[in-house]
Write a protein that holds these residues in place. Sequence first.
Motif, PDB file in Angstrom:
ATOM      1  N   ALA A 164      42.821  81.592  45.854  1.00  0.00           N
ATOM      2  CA  ALA A 164      42.942  83.172  46.062  1.00  0.00           C
ATOM      3  C   ALA A 164      44.492  83.188  46.535  1.00  0.00           C
ATOM      4  N   GLY A 165      45.337  82.099  46.443  1.00  0.00           N
ATOM      5  CA  GLY A 165      46.762  82.231  46.890  1.00  0.00           C
ATOM      6  C   GLY A 165      46.854  82.411  48.509  1.00  0.00           C
ATOM      7  N   VAL A 166      45.915  81.803  49.157  1.00  0.00           N
ATOM      8  CA  VAL A 166      46.206  81.982  50.765  1.00  0.00           C
ATOM      9  C   VAL A 166      46.218  80.823  51.299  1.00  0.00           C
TER      10      VAL A 166
ATOM     11  N   GLN B 182      32.863  77.993  58.974  1.00  0.00           N
ATOM     12  CA  GLN B 182      34.363  77.957  58.790  1.00  0.00           C
ATOM     13  C   GLN B 182      34.792  79.498  58.663  1.00  0.00           C
TER      14      GLN B 182
ATOM     15  N   TYR C  60      39.343  76.805  46.551  1.00  0.00           N
ATOM     16  CA  TYR C  60      39.284  78.245  46.784  1.00  0.00           C
ATOM     17  C   TYR C  60      40.628  78.773  47.418  1.00  0.00           C
ATOM     18  N   ARG C  61      41.223  78.072  48.226  1.00  0.00           N
ATOM     19  CA  ARG C  61      42.485  78.807  48.637  1.00  0.00           C
ATOM     20  C   ARG C  61      43.627  78.821  47.863  1.00  0.00           C
ATOM     21  N   GLY C  62      43.600  77.473  46.773  1.00  0.00           N
ATOM     22  CA  GLY C  62      44.549  77.427  45.828  1.00  0.00           C
ATOM     23  C   GLY C  62      44.256  78.744  44.774  1.00  0.00           C
TER      24      GLY C  62
ATOM     25  N   HIS D 149      34.170  81.806  56.638  1.00  0.00           N
ATOM     26  CA  HIS D 149      34.329  82.578  55.231  1.00  0.00           C
ATOM     27  C   HIS D 149      33.285  83.638  55.139  1.00  0.00           C
TER      28      HIS D 149
ATOM     29  N   ASP E 132      36.989  86.868  46.726  1.00  0.00           N
ATOM     30  CA  ASP E 132      37.862  85.974  45.938  1.00  0.00           C
ATOM     31  C   ASP E 132      37.579  84.942  44.930  1.00  0.00           C
TER      32      ASP E 132
ATOM     33  N   TYR F  58      36.499  71.767  48.711  1.00  0.00           N
ATOM     34  CA  TYR F  58      36.031  73.228  48.428  1.00  0.00           C
ATOM     35  C   TYR F  58      36.980  74.169  48.868  1.00  0.00           C
ATOM     36  N   GLU F  59      37.367  74.063  49.998  1.00  0.00           N
ATOM     37  CA  GLU F  59      38.015  75.128  50.849  1.00  0.00           C
ATOM     38  C   GLU F  59      39.639  75.063  50.371  1.00  0.00           C
ATOM     39  N   ALA F  60      39.797  73.883  49.989  1.00  0.00           N
ATOM     40  CA  ALA F  60      41.427  73.873  49.426  1.00  0.00           C
ATOM     41  C   ALA F  60      41.364  74.363  47.902  1.00  0.00           C
TER      42      ALA F  60
END
Length: 479
Positions: free
Chosen positions: A477-479, A29, A473-475, A31, A128, A469-471
Amino acid sequence: MVGSEAAPFAKTGGLADVITGLSRYLASQGHDVRVFLPYYKRIAESGLEPPFVEHGKDIEVRCGGRTIRFSLRAGELPGSKAKLYLVDCRELYWRDGLYTQDGDEALRFAFLSRAVLETCQRLGWAPDVLHCNDWHTALLPLYLKTVYQWDKLFARTKTVLTIHNIGYQGMFPDSVLDQIGLNDHRAHVHHGDLKDGRISFLKTGVLHATKLTTVSRTYAKEIQTAEYGMGMDELLRTRSHDLSGIVNGVDYGDWDPKGDPLIPHQYSQKDMSGKARMKAALLARMGLSYEAKAPVFGVVSRLTSQKGFDLFADSIPIYLQRENMRLCVLGSGDAHHEKYFQWLRDTWPTKVGIYRGYHDELAHWVEAGSDVFLMPSRYEPCGLNQMYSLRYGTPPVVRRTGGLADTVQMWDPKAGTGTGFTFDEFSSHALAATLSWVFKNWADQKGWQNLIQNGMAMDFSWQKQGPEYEALYRGLAGV
Ligand code: ADP
Ligand code: GLC
């Protein structure tokens, strides 16, 4: 991504598959994924000798009053763009197995966390998210907050700790605190066992990681109860808003009968002829005679009390005596389980085949060549084998716990729905009743083919599970 196992280099169970599968997915994806693993003796012996990273030789780490050196090797995770970093420290990792009972076991894995952070510093690379897995890497969040707190490089780095199995907590005498360089930070180690002179890696990780996950939705609930929490339920309840359950994915690149290079006869939902040939091939390999009508029950497992084989004692022999069946077992572990399976083999030599040990290729053969897969676990954080067996057209018999409850639905012959056979109570009686039901359904081959098709159509790929998992991590990292 930090852990003690990664397939195909170092594996004793599902942890290895998950670390590799998730990392491959994340890299696919886009990353920037870097997997850290000890450079175990067995990896070196397998001929894998990736080059040292520039300036990555003889890195010195001060740890509890002494200096330990490691060198960093870098390669790629096969089938992926994810980077693989191997921590080469012969003093710690040059042993016969991955895990040991040696006096420095705590240090071996605490050091892995240290090596990860030291490497990031040398590369000037701030992840991150540092994703830790199980007790082996559970001290990393604490190191980040204490020994490395001064380093602004990590100012925005968050940590995730995934619990793959709460039955293994990394419990050591508190004298190791000195060895692993945490004596000055004693106050931050989970207090629960300190008064008894012990420290728990996993509890300390649960205390300090930014977010916690485990490997199925049901297990996330179960470990917050006294019955399944193994002494950690109370602590986990205090962090329940940070804890989520994400069901493991399956790497169908490795585990699909359609293209599986480890089996001689491949097959798919559309053309199942290879499955019958696999059944014959498996039985021949196990020294058993082939009969199309006799269902083959398969087991591929670590033989530990977790896996529920105690339930076999008053159930399996009944069917071995009464029914025309075969049982093929691949596994190793506790002596009393190994002895029990050997006894089954000795008592019913024409019906039972066993292979004691670890054998990757044979695991694929048992998945493909069996008609029914047995997994009556006492507890099961997620379990991969039941998902593999669904894809291999081998309906699983599972106890409805943890990930087994999330991934297998009871077969309903009238409605034509469901993918396997489930039972609730942890008793031989419940397993025996389920096996009766299996034989009844096996007698109706038309319905059975329907059941198989339902299972093979299930999709537990990382493409489906990975976005959770991506969601997360994004939460973070704030992205
Ligand atoms: P656990 O991680 O608790 O052992 P899982 O079902 O998640 O259970 O994963 C087990 C993994 O280990 C599967 O990939 C399975 O094929 C493999 N495995 C277990 N025992 C053996 C064995 N004796 N030989 C080869 N592979 C094994
Ligand atoms: C553990 C669990 C198993 C899980 C695996 C990977 O070993 O026992 O249920 O599938 O980790 O997460």
